[in-house]
Design a protein around this motif. Structure first.
Motif, PDB file in Angstrom:
ATOM      1  N   THR A 199       4.684  -2.318 -11.282  1.00 49.21           N
ATOM      2  CA  THR A 199       4.568  -2.839  -9.919  1.00 49.21           C
ATOM      3  C   THR A 199       5.740  -2.408  -9.050  1.00 49.21           C
ATOM      4  O   THR A 199       5.632  -2.406  -7.824  1.00 49.21           O
ATOM      5  CB  THR A 199       4.458  -4.375  -9.949  1.00 49.21           C
ATOM      6  N   ILE A 250       8.062  -0.177  -7.009  1.00 54.99           N
ATOM      7  CA  ILE A 250       7.893   1.089  -6.283  1.00 54.99           C
ATOM      8  C   ILE A 250       9.242   1.716  -5.959  1.00 54.99           C
ATOM      9  O   ILE A 250       9.428   2.923  -6.107  1.00 54.99           O
ATOM     10  CB  ILE A 250       7.098   0.865  -4.978  1.00 54.99           C
ATOM     11  N   LEU A 276       0.840   4.005  -1.595  1.00 54.19           N
ATOM     12  CA  LEU A 276       0.216   5.323  -1.726  1.00 54.19           C
ATOM     13  C   LEU A 276      -0.064   5.963  -0.367  1.00 54.19           C
ATOM     14  O   LEU A 276      -0.258   7.176  -0.277  1.00 54.19           O
ATOM     15  CB  LEU A 276      -1.081   5.215  -2.532  1.00 54.19           C
ATOM     16  N   GLN A 313       0.828  -1.209   0.000  1.00 55.27           N
ATOM     17  CA  GLN A 313       0.000   0.000   0.000  1.00 55.27           C
ATOM     18  C   GLN A 313       0.870   1.270   0.000  1.00 55.27           C
ATOM     19  O   GLN A 313       0.773   2.124   0.885  1.00 55.27           O
ATOM     20  CB  GLN A 313      -0.942   0.003   1.203  1.00 55.27           C
ATOM     21  N   ARG A 315       3.037   7.432  -9.570  1.00 56.21           N
ATOM     22  CA  ARG A 315       1.879   7.675  -8.709  1.00 56.21           C
ATOM     23  C   ARG A 315       2.315   7.812  -7.246  1.00 56.21           C
ATOM     24  O   ARG A 315       1.804   8.659  -6.506  1.00 56.21           O
ATOM     25  CB  ARG A 315       0.866   6.542  -8.842  1.00 56.21           C
ATOM     26  N   VAL A 316       3.262   6.963  -6.837  1.00 53.90           N
ATOM     27  CA  VAL A 316       3.743   7.016  -5.462  1.00 53.90           C
ATOM     28  C   VAL A 316       4.557   8.286  -5.232  1.00 53.90           C
ATOM     29  O   VAL A 316       4.453   8.926  -4.197  1.00 53.90           O
ATOM     30  CB  VAL A 316       4.565   5.760  -5.126  1.00 53.90           C
ATOM     31  N   ASN A 355       8.071   4.758  -8.984  1.00 53.58           N
ATOM     32  CA  ASN A 355       6.680   4.752  -9.422  1.00 53.58           C
ATOM     33  C   ASN A 355       6.123   6.169  -9.387  1.00 53.58           C
ATOM     34  O   ASN A 355       6.161   6.820  -8.333  1.00 53.58           O
ATOM     35  CB  ASN A 355       5.849   3.819  -8.550  1.00 53.58           C
ATOM     36  N   SER A 391       5.199  -3.858  -5.102  1.00 54.50           N
ATOM     37  CA  SER A 391       3.951  -3.888  -4.347  1.00 54.50           C
ATOM     38  C   SER A 391       2.844  -4.411  -5.254  1.00 54.50           C
ATOM     39  O   SER A 391       2.433  -3.738  -6.207  1.00 54.50           O
ATOM     40  CB  SER A 391       3.606  -2.491  -3.824  1.00 54.50           C
ATOM     41  N   MET A 399      -0.240  -2.610  -6.621  1.00 54.34           N
ATOM     42  CA  MET A 399      -0.056  -1.573  -7.645  1.00 54.34           C
ATOM     43  C   MET A 399       0.097  -2.174  -9.042  1.00 54.34           C
ATOM     44  O   MET A 399       0.402  -1.455  -9.996  1.00 54.34           O
ATOM     45  CB  MET A 399       1.181  -0.736  -7.304  1.00 54.34           C
ATOM     46  N   PRO A 416      -8.091   4.521  -4.551  1.00 56.09           N
ATOM     47  CA  PRO A 416      -6.684   4.319  -4.214  1.00 56.09           C
ATOM     48  C   PRO A 416      -6.008   5.599  -3.735  1.00 56.09           C
ATOM     49  O   PRO A 416      -6.115   6.651  -4.361  1.00 56.09           O
ATOM     50  CB  PRO A 416      -6.077   3.836  -5.544  1.00 56.09           C
TER      51      PRO A 416
END
Length: 374
Positions: free
Chosen positions: A356, A358, A96, A94, A368-369, A366, A114, A117, A259
């Protein structure tokens, strides 16, 4: 190369890899270490792992020597501090929301994949832990509700009188919601379903449920199967429709999550006050705040004669099958990063491997992260 299977924390009965899946790695020339009693709660004893070619090793040795460490839940911070550089972690981290843990993984110079993701594409379906575990959650949610509900689910016509069927409202028609629909229908309930994605209406109706239409939903086609944030006008229309259905319902199963965000509150206190005495709510979004105003994660709350169960980890209640499915997802993903001779081979040209991942080489890779942490 050494792959380690870690025992999960108290309350988690699943294991990252079952013995038959560990055997598949052994056949690929991977040495598999298993922490003592890691699979006992999933009915996989140490002896069974040994019979499949795995080795039973203490946790400290696995953390210090394994090249890949497999888990269901994130490793705790004190375990991460014991890892050697370049150790590969695979689990549901998780990222995020677990920013401090991600920073620690970076500082240890480890690589983190992760699985929550994983890009949700057709090719990724065999590795999709969210879907495999959500399927179990939807099934268990209805069975749990049936055990707590003080009346019958199906309609009964007896000499002593007729019993009407239970009315079930399901909020969210993802994998968990669809399985909840199917299970509730098999038990004889009348089912209504709400989802912000109009595209799921046909699937909902094919399972014998009624779809609650709310006009003007934001386009979720680019969200990878997830819900997206809606505008205020839509939220008001949505709240009215859900409130009307909720006060008539006997059972509510809530699954709505976004998310990286707190779960939307779809059942406010005013609606809870109007619900039928004896009603039951199973909130699968409890870990991110819950879909009701009174949800408490990992607790059962009784409010105004309504039972509200906050449980985001129902798959742990079916540890054998949940572990089997989770382990198969992990094994399929490992095929992408382990070569024919059992050596680690990280191909970041593969969209699933890249999506996937991170953390790599001490940095968050990543996007988004990165954005969430910024």
């Amino acid at each position: 190369m050494i792959a380690g299977i870690i025992k999960e924390p108290t309350g988690e009965h699943r294991v990252a890899l079952m013995p038959e899946q560990a055997e598949a790695l052994v056949k690929k020339n991977v040495i598999v270490y298993v922490e003592p009693a890691a699979g006992v709660s999933a009915f996989a004893s140490d002896d069974i792992y040994l019979s499949k070619g795995a080795q039973i090793k203490p946790r400290s040795e696995i953390l210090a020597s394994a090249d890949i460490i497999l888990s269901v839940n994130p490793l705790p911070a004190n375990d991460i501090s014991l890892l050697q550089q370049n150790t590969v972690l695979i689990g549901a981290y998780q990222p995020l929301i677990n920013h401090s843990l991600i920073k620690q993984v970076c500082s240890q110079q480890c690589t983190l994949f992760s699985m929550d993701m994983l890009p949700r594409t057709t090719r990724a379906q065999s590795m999709d832990i969210l879907s495999s575990q959500a399927n179990i959650a939807g099934y268990k949610a209805v069975l749990l509700a049936a055990s707590l509900y003080p009346r019958y689910f199906p309609m009964f016509m007896t000499a002593a009188g007729s019993i009407p069927p239970a009315k079930v409202l399901i909020l969210g028609a993802g994998v968990a919601g669809l399985q909840a629909i199917a299970t509730a229908r098999r038990l004889g309930a009348v089912v209504e379903v709400f989802d912000t994605r109009p595209a799921v209406k046909e699937e909902v109706m094919s399972l014998g449920a009624k779809f609650i239409d709310v006009e003007g939903a934001a386009d979720a086609s680019a969200a990878g199967g997830y819900a997206v944030e809606q505008d205020e006008a839509y939220k008001q229309r949505q709240q009215q429709k859900i409130s009307e259905a909720a006060v008539k319902a006997d059972i509510i199963i809530t699954t709505a999550q976004i998310p990286g965000r707190a779960a939307p509150v779809l059942i406010p206190e005013a609606v809870l006050m109007r619900m039928k005495p004896g009603s039951v709510i199973i909130d699968l979004a409890a870990a991110t705040g819950g879909n009701t105003a009174k949800t408490v994660n990992d607790q059962t709350v009784h409010f105004n004669n309504v039972t509200i169960v906050g449980n985001s980890n129902l798959p742990a209640g079916m540890p054998a099958d949940a572990s089997k499915l989770y382990g198969k997802n992990i094994l399929n993903f490992l095929q992408l990063i382990i070569g024919k001779e059992g050596a680690l081979s990280l191909n970041f040209d593969d969209d699933l491997v890249k999506g996937t991942c991170i953390v790599h080489n001490g940095a968050v890779v990543n996007e988004r992260v990165k954005s969430a942490m910024a």
